[in-house]
Design a protein around this motif. Sequence first.
Motif, short mmCIF file in Angstrom:
data_model
loop_
_atom_site.label_atom_id
_atom_site.label_comp_id
_atom_site.label_asym_id
_atom_site.label_seq_id
_atom_site.Cartn_x
_atom_site.Cartn_y
_atom_site.Cartn_z
N ASN A 1 0.78 -1.20 -0.09
CA ASN A 1 -0.06 -0.09 -0.03
C ASN A 1 0.74 1.36 -0.17
O ASN A 1 0.39 2.24 0.36
N THR A 2 2.05 1.11 -0.37
CA THR A 2 3.09 2.30 -0.54
C THR A 2 3.82 2.14 -1.97
O THR A 2 3.56 1.24 -2.34
N ARG A 3 4.45 3.32 -2.14
CA ARG A 3 5.57 2.98 -3.17
C ARG A 3 7.21 3.15 -2.65
O ARG A 3 8.02 3.41 -3.28
N GLN A 4 7.09 2.74 -1.18
CA GLN A 4 8.40 2.61 -0.50
C GLN A 4 9.03 1.30 -0.73
O GLN A 4 8.34 0.32 -1.12
N ARG A 5 10.29 1.28 0.02
CA ARG A 5 10.88 -0.11 -0.42
C ARG A 5 11.54 -0.60 0.88
O ARG A 5 11.91 0.42 1.64
N ALA B 1 -6.78 -5.49 -2.59
CA ALA B 1 -7.45 -4.31 -1.83
C ALA B 1 -6.48 -3.23 -1.85
O ALA B 1 -5.26 -2.95 -2.46
N GLY B 2 -6.85 -2.10 -1.42
CA GLY B 2 -6.02 -0.81 -1.25
C GLY B 2 -5.48 -0.50 -2.80
O GLY B 2 -6.45 -0.34 -3.73
N THR B 3 -4.42 0.15 -2.84
CA THR B 3 -3.78 0.39 -4.30
C THR B 3 -3.93 -0.38 -5.34
O THR B 3 -3.78 -0.27 -6.40
N SER C 1 0.38 -9.82 1.57
CA SER C 1 -0.05 -9.07 2.81
C SER C 1 -1.50 -8.59 2.50
O SER C 1 -2.13 -8.41 1.43
N ALA C 2 -2.20 -8.82 3.45
CA ALA C 2 -3.67 -8.46 3.49
C ALA C 2 -3.92 -6.99 3.35
O ALA C 2 -5.11 -6.68 3.00
#
Length: 219
Positions: A18-22, A142-144, A184-185
């Motif tokens: 749900n992010t664009r982080q690593r 889900a999410g993104t 991941s949920a």
Amino acid sequence: MQQILVYGDSLSWGIIPNTRQRHPFPVRWPGRLENALRAAGQDVRIIEDCLNGRRTVWDDPFKAGRKGIDGLAQRIEVNSPLDLVILMLGNNDFQSMHPHHAWHAAEGVAALVATIRNAPIEPGMPVPPILIVCPPPVGIPAGTMAEKFRDGDVKCTGLAQALRQVAKDTGCAFFDAGQVIHSSAADGVHLDAHAHEQLGDALVAPVTAALANGAAATP
């Protein structure tokens, strides 16, 4: 030093769900695996070639450069000599803009195996053995990832069995990540930090075996 190439997508690049982080290198599974192997006394280097959205043999209609077979032979050439290639691809073939199912993704992986084995490496360099890692099944998007992977949880059904057969038919080692981790949920696709750590640890034994038993003939 033994060199291992990891050829994968965002599950191996380490997107935080749900992010664009690593995730940092010691957390994401290739880094966790390298550190565990080195702690066990093996002189190894893992080369990460992991691109977000990478398919097996299909294009992304919205982003260029996601067709995994394109340039793969040259990546083998660039990074040779290699002692092992780990392929962990397939889930992006199930994105909502594609009609593909498990058989299609598995055939895509088989095409990647053939490409690796026919790469134009320098004379005397080893043709690397290959470990096919089946990614964990797509969960409920889900999410993104809700629209991008709509119905991906259905389309991915049977991937482990199909990839196991590809590995058998092509003489590759095989590992089913879905036996030890799950998506991941939070987004149904990517891996939480704990899943990365679990997968890295679980791969120590099959990678050690592949390095010991999988040396291929030089051309």
